[in-house]
Write a protein that holds these residues in place. Sequence first.
Motif, PDB file in Angstrom:
ATOM      1  N   VAL A   2     -74.592 -63.336  18.519  1.00  0.00           N
ATOM      2  CA  VAL A   2     -75.767 -64.188  18.256  1.00  0.00           C
ATOM      3  C   VAL A   2     -76.225 -64.865  19.549  1.00  0.00           C
ATOM      4  O   VAL A   2     -75.402 -65.263  20.378  1.00  0.00           O
ATOM      5  N   SER A   3     -77.534 -64.999  19.695  1.00  0.00           N
ATOM      6  CA  SER A   3     -78.070 -65.584  20.933  1.00  0.00           C
ATOM      7  C   SER A   3     -78.090 -67.110  20.827  1.00  0.00           C
ATOM      8  O   SER A   3     -78.034 -67.673  19.735  1.00  0.00           O
ATOM      9  N   ASN A   4     -78.239 -67.749  21.979  1.00  0.00           N
ATOM     10  CA  ASN A   4     -78.345 -69.215  21.990  1.00  0.00           C
ATOM     11  C   ASN A   4     -79.580 -69.674  21.217  1.00  0.00           C
ATOM     12  O   ASN A   4     -79.537 -70.692  20.517  1.00  0.00           O
ATOM     13  N   THR A   5     -80.649 -68.911  21.323  1.00  0.00           N
ATOM     14  CA  THR A   5     -81.885 -69.286  20.628  1.00  0.00           C
ATOM     15  C   THR A   5     -81.656 -69.280  19.114  1.00  0.00           C
ATOM     16  O   THR A   5     -82.099 -70.172  18.397  1.00  0.00           O
ATOM     17  N   TYR A   6     -80.903 -68.271  18.672  1.00  0.00           N
ATOM     18  CA  TYR A   6     -80.635 -68.186  17.229  1.00  0.00           C
ATOM     19  C   TYR A   6     -79.708 -69.329  16.778  1.00  0.00           C
ATOM     20  O   TYR A   6     -79.920 -69.938  15.724  1.00  0.00           O
ATOM     21  N   LEU A   7     -78.721 -69.639  17.617  1.00  0.00           N
ATOM     22  CA  LEU A   7     -77.820 -70.751  17.274  1.00  0.00           C
ATOM     23  C   LEU A   7     -78.618 -72.063  17.192  1.00  0.00           C
ATOM     24  O   LEU A   7     -78.388 -72.895  16.310  1.00  0.00           O
TER      25      LEU A   7
END
Length: 387
Positions: A2-7
Amino acid sequence: MVSNTYLLKLAKDYGCPAYVYDLNTITKKFKILLKTLPASCKIFYAAKALTNPTILNHVRSLGCNLDASSIYEVHHALKAGFLAEQIIYTSNGIHFDEIKDAIAAGVFVNIDSLSNLEKFGKYFGSTKPLGIRLRPNILDGGNLKISTGHGRSKFGIPIEQLDQILYLKEKYQLKILALHNHTGSELKLKSFSLTAALFLKLLKHFDDVKYIDFGGGFKVPYSPTDMAFSIPNLAKLILEFQEKLFKKYKKKYEFWFEPGKYLVAESGFLLAKINVIKYNPEQTIIGLNTGFNHLIRPMFYQAYHPIFPLKKRLGKSQNYTIVGNLCETDTFAENRLLSPLKENDIVAFGNAGAYGYEMGSRYNSRPYPIQIAVHNKKSWIISKEGT
Ligand SMILES: Cc1ncc(COP(=O)(O)O)c(C=O)c1O
């Protein structure tokens, strides 16, 4: 992954503190084991690392088996759809009643004390198979708190007591199908070889044994200098061991492994918001809206967890001390070089899947102690599990 943006989106949608688990990471790790280890190996997920029902369900859907360390984990696993024959229960320091419950549930039990071995013999005789957890006196594990095979460890039956094990085996005609050992939560290849050599000798006393259980402990890198445990190198050692066993005993054994951390650590993130920043003369302190009640590993094991802001601000990186919001010393990290942080920013702890939520807010493998108030010789329960 998972990407930071998604987190960050998850933190905004659901609020935090929050634990997030990426199921794809678990799948990927399990497939590596499946692909790399010889066919004679069987994997049991050590549920104590994380017992959330969705995680158990996912692990089961991959075709993995399960290692429980308490009757509660056995029940969680059965509820998640594991069949009793897919579950092993490695008991430690528990009352014999719990072993009876586990046998009634139909799971395979590894016994870890002479006292429970005697009780097992008296109660079940040869009617139920069992495994024996040995303490091989091999020092392993990243630090003493996660080191379980050494000579002062409480885990397993000391190898010096082999005669007593054999005496009880004879006396009750015990059907010992497995020899078990878990040297520590950071298994070294050298320790595997030492344990394998020990088993090679011991097996002459255990004709019924079909399964050799090496426990878990496959290390994953937590800090930037950590090295991952090499699964391909382990596979080579297993093949060598298998050959030696066959030469000596003319028999094929199954090898069992119980990884917890390896399967779930890297899947998990703890997201937390910065409540307050203190620009003290000695250091800049980042106060989060979480504490060691949510992630105890840094305080308890001095464990390193990667910590990173989910949105990188422009500017010069600086050293931060990252702490929790408890009225206790709950330092998560010191001198972490991070991009500039501001209050209300969200940070993530990496590698938080194993022994994170599980050892903190909801240690699920044991019931919570009830709380009882006493006043003028009267007593009453003031809180039970879940209240
Ligand atoms: C008997 C046993 N098996 C497996 C494990 C899992 O260890 P890890 O999460 O390091 O793989 C443990 C951890 O304490 C254990 O005690």
